[in-house]
Design an enzyme around this catalytic site. Structure first.
Site, mmCIF file in Angstrom:
data_model
loop_
_atom_site.group_PDB
_atom_site.id
_atom_site.type_symbol
_atom_site.label_atom_id
_atom_site.label_comp_id
_atom_site.label_asym_id
_atom_site.label_seq_id
_atom_site.Cartn_x
_atom_site.Cartn_y
_atom_site.Cartn_z
ATOM 1 N N GLY A 141 0.758 -1.149 -0.250
ATOM 2 C CA GLY A 141 0.043 0.084 -0.278
ATOM 3 C C GLY A 141 0.733 1.118 0.161
ATOM 4 C CG HIS B 70 -1.416 -0.487 7.640
ATOM 5 N ND1 HIS B 70 -1.353 -1.814 7.269
ATOM 6 C CD2 HIS B 70 -0.392 0.077 6.180
ATOM 7 C CE1 HIS B 70 -0.600 -2.091 5.781
ATOM 8 N NE2 HIS B 70 -0.120 -0.942 5.639
ATOM 9 C CG ASP C 106 13.147 37.568 23.670
ATOM 10 O OD1 ASP C 106 13.696 38.410 24.337
ATOM 11 O OD2 ASP C 106 13.974 36.923 22.909
ATOM 12 C CG ASP D 163 15.375 36.299 26.678
ATOM 13 O OD1 ASP D 163 15.391 37.485 26.127
ATOM 14 O OD2 ASP D 163 15.789 35.220 26.089
ATOM 15 C CG ASP E 93 16.445 48.457 23.113
ATOM 16 O OD1 ASP E 93 15.713 47.573 22.658
ATOM 17 O OD2 ASP E 93 17.507 48.211 23.407
#
Length: 575
Positions: free
Chosen positions: A59, A222, A401, A403, A557
């Site tokens: 198959g 399968h 983010d 960190d 920042d």
């Protein structure tokens, strides 16, 4: 049509369209006419009439499937059914007619009831037409004990049988001899698979049979239920489970000291990283626990179950004859081109050392006045970052983010620890290189790389002289290197918006006759002003460039703020 997240068109056409795409990209194969009822890939040019032709199939959904192993040295033809459905006897018979010559052909069949019946019917019809045909069943799945009339399932280990039989046929053996080689190999080949996620059929909804914390041992290709469902385990433990099962089933064929070939097969969508972690564990465990000698290790996506996650492991004892056949060349695209020879206890290459490493990693017994100032500056900067780490993370949660403080704190701890043990503080250039090393082994991400670049460039400028002007020239070189490799520039809302004005101010003050401490204090003030200005800047680089502009407003920042924090700490310490 039920659209699912798969790169397909109509689910019923998936296998045919796969094969059409595949043969378009491989020069030495072609399809027989008759699709979708007949999906047969054959070798170009046809196999020599005097050589036994090897045919396999089953198959679809196991891609590359048997089609990926059509070529000189392996299969003369591969027959594909629809997804997880046996090919028809008509398709198998078409393959036999296409490639069987005077020497006959051998069918290698993975032991599933439908495949066994369809291939068996084709064999009988082919014999009635006068073809010389033999069939060998491969039943290598040893995860389930006692399979009764149906017998064990054929899974990925069948590829070892195919490769060895293909080489035997290419070597000119008779049909009877090739069949005997394949039969003997199939009897000694054993495999076990573990699935961590069930496959999804084209057009069907994903299965929820396995929980997020579960795995299934011995799941069929399968997605048939396996031997047991268990809680997810580590790669080492999963591998142990598989190899112990194989060893228990095949103890007579796998005695201590015997040579074996091992296959670690991707069941569909297991990441390459995980495959080689599993291969590493399998190699070590088989050799250390069961004392077999793994001489060939094949790792890859050889025979899959659509997008199933997991892996199967196969072991086959190999004497010199089998080994030579595994190593023999083949044109089959998906058989490894490398011989995959295992080198026992392969040594690692020696790690190149920096020039004069002792001079760079030794703390002087006595510090000079400059060495004392340098130590004070470094420890003050590190302490300031550690004191403000949470604050920097909080700011970074709003604009990045989250960190920034955590990452810089890792570097600060490393600098603090290394400064007390191994910095050659009386040599400013060597110390800056050592600081770069501390940052390198402790800080990940962009910040770690940028600070390393800065300190390495700074160190280069301090090798000849360590005057205030040299520090300014070195800092300017570090700034230029950051801009060159990082791509940002002042005004992009990054650490450069504090660092650039600080360096410019320091150089201007020191060149105009001011002392270094006064210049440093002015530089710290310029850094603080630069960081403050980032509150109204639009981000042109860094993580903040992905954040909506409204979210950035009125938050400085974090990278620029960090520069202002540690530079202010240095200025105060040296005042």
């Amino acid at each position: 049509m039920n659209l699912t997240k798969k790169l397909i068109n109509e689910p019923k056409n998936a296998v045919t369209e796969y094969l059409e795409g595949y043969v378009s990209s491989v020069e030495h194969v072609q399809l027989l006419e008759g699709a979708p009822e007949i999906n047969v890939v054959t070798q170009i040019p046809p196999i020599n009439d005097s050589k036994v032709a090897i045919i396999s199939g089953g198959g679809g959904g196991h891609e590359p499937g048997q089609a990926g192993y059509v070529g000189k040295g392996m299969l003369a033809a591969a027959v594909s059914g629809h997804v997880f459905a046996s090919p028809s006897a008509k398709a198998v018979l078409a393959a036999i007619r296409a490639v069987a010559g005077k020497a006959g052909c051998l069918l290698i069949v993975y032991n599933y009831t439908g495949d066994k019946l369809q291939f068996g019917l084709a064999v009988e019809k082919a014999k009635a037409e006068g073809h010389k045909v033999e069939m060998v069943l491969v039943a290598d799945d040893c995860s389930l004990p006692g399979q009764g009339v149906a017998g064990r399932r054929g899974i990925s280990g069948a590829l070892l049988v195919t490769k060895i039989a293909g080489a035997a046929a290419a070597g000119g053996l008779s049909l009877k001899e090739v069949a005997a080689v394949a039969t003997d190999t199939a009897k000694q080949c054993r495999s076990v698979g573990v699935a961590t996620r069930i496959c999804t059929l084209p057009g069907a909804a994903p299965s929820d049979r396995l929980g997020e914390d579960e795995m299934e041992v011995g799941m069929g290709l399968h997605a048939e239920p396996g031997a047991s469902r268990q809680k997810m385990q580590s790669a080492n433990d999963i591998v142990k489970l598989c190899i112990d099962c194989i060893q228990q089933d095949g103890a007579e064929d796998l005695p201590a000291g015997c040579q074996v070939a091992m296959v670690v097969n991707n069941l569909g969508s297991t990441p390459v990283m995980e495959m080689y972690i599993a291969a590493r564990a399998a190699l070590r465990y088989a050799q250390e626990k069961h004392k077999v000698k793994v001489v060939r290790l094949y790792v890859g996506t050889f025979f899959t179950s659509l997008d199933m996650q997991g892996a199967s492991i196969s072991l086959l004892p190999v004497e010199s004859g089998r080994l030579a056949r595994l190593d023999s060349p083949t044109q089959a695209p998906f058989w490894p081109k490398d011989k995959c020879i295992v080198v026992p206890d392969k040594p690692k290459a020696a790690l190149p050392l920096a020039p004069n490493p002792e001079a760079q990693t030794s703390r002087p017994d006595t510090l000079s006045e400059q060495g004392q100032l340098l130590e004070k500056a470094l420890l003050s900067a590190a302490a300031a970052i550690l004191d403000h780490a949470q604050e920097l993370d909080d700011w970074d949660q709003r604009v990045g983010d989250g960190d920034c403080g955590t990452t810089l704190a890792q570097g600060a701890r490393a600098i603090r620890a290394d400064c007390c043990k191994r910095y050659p503080l009386n040599d400013a250039a060597a110390t800056m290189n050592a600081v770069a090393g501390s940052v390198g082994h402790s800080m990940g991400g962009s910040s770690g790389a940028l600070y390393q670049i800065f300190f390495v460039a700074l160190a280069a400028a301090l090798k000849e002289t360590q005057t205030a002007d040299a520090w300014g020239i070195g800092a300017q070189a570090g700034l230029a290197a950051i801009q060159h490799y990082g791509g940002a520039k002042p005004g992009d809302r990054t650490m450069l918006d504090a660092l650039a004005p600080a360096i410019e101010t320091f150089r201007a003050k020191s060149r105009s006759g001011g002392d270094a401490v006064t210049a440093l204090q002015a530089a710290a003030s310029a850094a603080a002003s630069g960081a403050e200005r980032t509150k109204t800047m639009r981000a042109g680089a860094g993580r903040s460039s992905y954040v909506p502009e409204a979210a950035l407003h009125n938050t400085a920042d974090p990278g620029a703020s960090a520069v202002a924090i540690w530079l202010q700490a240095v200025a105060v310490a040296l005042k």
